[in-house]
Write an enzyme that holds these catalytic residues in place. Structure first.
Site, PDB file in Angstrom:
ATOM      1  N   LYS A 120       0.845  -1.200   0.087  1.00 10.61           N
ATOM      2  CA  LYS A 120       0.256   0.107  -0.173  1.00 10.61           C
ATOM      3  C   LYS A 120       0.890   1.149  -0.035  1.00 10.61           C
ATOM      4  O   LYS A 120       0.437   2.528  -0.713  1.00 10.61           O
ATOM      5  CB  LYS A 120      -1.023   0.055   1.093  1.00 10.61           C
ATOM      6  CG  LYS A 120      -2.269  -1.119   1.194  1.00 10.61           C
ATOM      7  CD  LYS A 120      -3.078  -0.820   2.015  1.00 10.61           C
ATOM      8  CE  LYS A 120      -4.477  -1.775   1.804  1.00 10.61           C
ATOM      9  NZ  LYS A 120      -5.302  -1.817   3.081  1.00 10.61           N
ATOM     10  N   LYS A 202      -4.220 -10.568  -6.931  1.00 11.12           N
ATOM     11  CA  LYS A 202      -5.755 -10.849  -6.230  1.00 11.12           C
ATOM     12  C   LYS A 202      -6.580 -10.170  -6.791  1.00 11.12           C
ATOM     13  O   LYS A 202      -6.275  -8.849  -7.081  1.00 11.12           O
ATOM     14  CB  LYS A 202      -5.087 -10.389  -4.773  1.00 11.12           C
ATOM     15  CG  LYS A 202      -6.282 -10.740  -3.855  1.00 11.12           C
ATOM     16  CD  LYS A 202      -6.109 -10.078  -2.458  1.00 11.12           C
ATOM     17  CE  LYS A 202      -6.411  -8.621  -2.294  1.00 11.12           C
ATOM     18  NZ  LYS A 202      -6.375  -8.041  -1.007  1.00 11.12           N
ATOM     19  N   LYS A 205     -10.926  -4.722  -4.562  1.00  6.71           N
ATOM     20  CA  LYS A 205     -12.012  -3.696  -4.984  1.00  6.71           C
ATOM     21  C   LYS A 205     -11.463  -2.421  -5.641  1.00  6.71           C
ATOM     22  O   LYS A 205     -11.916  -1.398  -5.990  1.00  6.71           O
ATOM     23  CB  LYS A 205     -12.892  -3.559  -3.914  1.00  6.71           C
ATOM     24  CG  LYS A 205     -12.262  -3.045  -2.673  1.00  6.71           C
ATOM     25  CD  LYS A 205     -13.070  -3.433  -1.616  1.00  6.71           C
ATOM     26  CE  LYS A 205     -12.580  -3.557  -0.183  1.00  6.71           C
ATOM     27  NZ  LYS A 205     -13.377  -4.386   1.081  1.00  6.71           N
TER      28      LYS A 205
HETATM   29  P1  TYM Z   1     -10.825  -6.363   3.089  1.00  6.09           P
HETATM   30  O1  TYM Z   1     -12.002  -5.367   3.457  1.00  6.09           O
HETATM   31  O2  TYM Z   1      -9.794  -6.224   2.069  1.00  6.09           O
HETATM   32  O3  TYM Z   1     -11.378  -7.932   2.850  1.00  6.09           O
HETATM   33  C1  TYM Z   1     -12.478  -8.319   3.482  1.00  6.09           C
HETATM   34  C2  TYM Z   1     -12.150 -10.062   3.747  1.00  6.09           C
HETATM   35  O4  TYM Z   1     -12.125 -10.560   2.099  1.00  6.09           O
HETATM   36  C3  TYM Z   1     -11.046 -11.168   2.015  1.00  6.09           C
HETATM   37  N1  TYM Z   1     -10.561 -11.189   0.582  1.00  6.09           N
HETATM   38  C4  TYM Z   1     -10.434 -12.135  -0.318  1.00  6.09           C
HETATM   39  N2  TYM Z   1     -10.595 -13.368  -0.052  1.00  6.09           N
HETATM   40  C5  TYM Z   1     -10.081 -14.111  -1.350  1.00  6.09           C
HETATM   41  N3  TYM Z   1      -9.912 -13.714  -2.664  1.00  6.09           N
HETATM   42  C6  TYM Z   1      -9.914 -12.464  -2.692  1.00  6.09           C
HETATM   43  N4  TYM Z   1      -9.331 -11.888  -3.838  1.00  6.09           N
HETATM   44  C7  TYM Z   1     -10.090 -11.521  -1.406  1.00  6.09           C
HETATM   45  N5  TYM Z   1      -9.951 -10.202  -1.458  1.00  6.09           N
HETATM   46  C8  TYM Z   1     -10.560  -9.905   0.105  1.00  6.09           C
HETATM   47  C9  TYM Z   1     -10.102 -10.479   2.750  1.00  6.09           C
HETATM   48  O5  TYM Z   1      -8.976 -11.563   3.173  1.00  6.09           O
HETATM   49  C10 TYM Z   1     -10.841 -10.401   3.999  1.00  6.09           C
HETATM   50  O6  TYM Z   1     -11.171 -11.814   4.730  1.00  6.09           O
HETATM   51  N6  TYM Z   1      -7.978  -5.782   7.419  1.00  6.09           N
HETATM   52  C11 TYM Z   1      -9.358  -6.356   6.816  1.00  6.09           C
HETATM   53  C12 TYM Z   1     -10.463  -5.919   7.663  1.00  6.09           C
HETATM   54  C13 TYM Z   1     -10.636  -6.233   8.958  1.00  6.09           C
HETATM   55  C14 TYM Z   1     -10.438  -7.550   9.741  1.00  6.09           C
HETATM   56  C15 TYM Z   1     -10.454  -7.240  11.069  1.00  6.09           C
HETATM   57  C16 TYM Z   1     -10.657  -8.942   9.156  1.00  6.09           C
HETATM   58  C17 TYM Z   1     -10.411  -5.450   9.900  1.00  6.09           C
HETATM   59  N7  TYM Z   1     -10.375  -5.696  11.186  1.00  6.09           N
HETATM   60  C18 TYM Z   1     -10.396  -8.301  12.129  1.00  6.09           C
HETATM   61  C19 TYM Z   1     -10.625  -9.936  10.195  1.00  6.09           C
HETATM   62  C20 TYM Z   1     -10.492  -9.708  11.548  1.00  6.09           C
HETATM   63  C21 TYM Z   1      -9.728  -5.890   5.234  1.00  6.09           C
HETATM   64  O7  TYM Z   1      -9.050  -4.945   4.939  1.00  6.09           O
HETATM   65  O8  TYM Z   1     -10.296  -6.869   4.664  1.00  6.09           O
END
Ligand code: TYM
Length: 337
Positions: A120, A202, A205
């Site tokens: 990032k 990956k 979004k």
């Molecule tokens: P975020 O918002 O980027 O993504 C949300 C969830 O989706 C999963 N994910 C994917 N899984 C498979 N293939 C993909 N291409 C893909 N893109 C996203 C992510 O692994 C995630 O599970 N930091 C986290 C949010 C968060 C969180 C937490 C998660 C904040 N606090 C505590 C678990 C526990 C995030 O940015 O996810």
């Protein structure tokens, strides 16, 4: 058995998604879908990580809209806000409070090793803010506040989960058993859904519109995006992520929404071309998302009902979070009258 009694026997599950843009098929297959599969077996909290979304430059109106939209989407996917706690991170102040304490138990060195921070900061070189750096500490606070046993996520969050375990273990080593050490739930075949435009990256979004399918995309848009998905110049359909990343990605998506395996899907499509694979995947995804989209459209119309859910659920989360925070404050010697 009484509901309260059942709840005490169940383990705790926590997960969150950032409300930063369109929720993708990657989020659905890698995370949301697993929330739905697991939620009956755990005491669950599903959070909208709006504070995490501040780490990149954002449009306030969009953040507000996306946060409510994600709440509606959680419910539309089948997560009942009475049985689960579905809420916004910023509505429960203990997240930020515990995050500060945990910052003081986290080393600069371990945070600098986080690959997501490195990625990032490269992508947003004009805005390498301190929040981006301490992002995993807030994530650790999210998880540890609720004495979480299980955290369903995609593989991109694995490193953040590991640092969370390290911080918790370090804290417990000094002050006794304050935090439950969480385990990840990362099923291999859906841990990383790849971009449709570049299947070596990956699905995200934050990339271009054609690289991802959004959970709320209309059927025609979904068909068009799968039709354009990058595959390869051979013709045989087999599951081989290393040599055939595009085809394997489609097979993983198809298998996930049909609850089968990529190998079985490859077998069923033997002798047919990539066009058939793309069409089958698009139709299966459309069929899976249709009821979710219909339910979502109803829910998002009733803002008052969603607000009411948010208020009650924030109170429920707050009651649990406060218990952990009080314990932490006491252990570390913050004077409490
Ligand atoms: P975020 O918002 O980027 O993504 C949300 C969830 O989706 C999963 N994910 C994917 N899984 C498979 N293939 C993909 N291409 C893909 N893109 C996203 C992510 O692994 C995630 O599970 N930091 C986290 C949010 C968060 C969180 C937490 C998660 C904040 N606090 C505590 C678990 C526990 C995030 O940015 O996810």
């Amino acid at each position: 058995m009484e509901q309260a009694q059942q709840q005490t026997l169940k383990k705790n599950l926590f997960s969150a998604i950032q409300p930063s843009g369109n929720i993708t098929l990657g989020n659905y297959v890698g995370a949301l879908r697993n929330f739905v599969l697991l939620h009956e077996d755990y005491n669950c909290l599903f959070c909208v990580a709006d504070l995490h979304a501040l780490t990149l430059r954002h449009d306030p109106a969009e953040l507000r809209r996306n946060s409510l939209s994600l709440i509606a989407l959680y419910i539309a996917c089948g997560l009942d806000p009475e049985k689960n706690i579905i809420y916004c991170q910023s509505h429960v102040p203990e997240h930020a409070q515990l995050s500060w304490v945990l910052n003081c138990f986290t080393y600069m060195g371990e945070l600098s090793r986080m690959t997501q921070f490195k990625d990032k900061s490269q992508k947003h070189a004009d805005n390498i803010n301190a929040g981006l750096f301490t992002y995993p500490v807030l994530m650790a606070a999210d998880i540890l506040l609720y004495q979480t046993h299980v955290v369903p996520v995609g593989v991109d969050q694995k490193q953040h989960l590991e640092i969370c375990r390290d911080i918790a273990g370090r804290f417990n080593g000094i002050y006794g058993d304050v935090f439950t050490i969480p385990e990840g739930y990362i099923p291999k075949s859906t841990a990383k859904i790849m971009s449709l435009a570049d299947p070596t990256r990956k699905m995200s979004k934050s990339d271009g519109e054609d690289s991802y399918v959004a959970v709320l995309d209309a059927p025609d848009v979904i068909r068009r995006k799968f039709k354009r998905a990058v595959t390869d110049s051979e013709a045989d359909i087999r599951f081989d992520p290393e040599n055939k990343p595009g085809v394997s990605n489609l097979l993983s998506i198809l298998a996930a929404v049909r609850n089968s395996t990529p190998e079985a899907e490859a077998q069923a499509l033997q002798g047919l071309g990539y066009g058939a694979l793309k069409e089958a995947t698009a139709e299966a995804v459309i069929d899976t998302l249709r009821p979710i989209q219909e339910r979502y459209a109803e829910l998002i119309r009733d803002k008052d009902a969603l607000n009411q859910i948010l208020r009650t659920n924030a109170d429920r989360a707050h009651a649990i979070a406060l218990r952990t925070l009080r314990k932490v404050y006491k252990k570390i010697g913050l004077y409490q009258p």
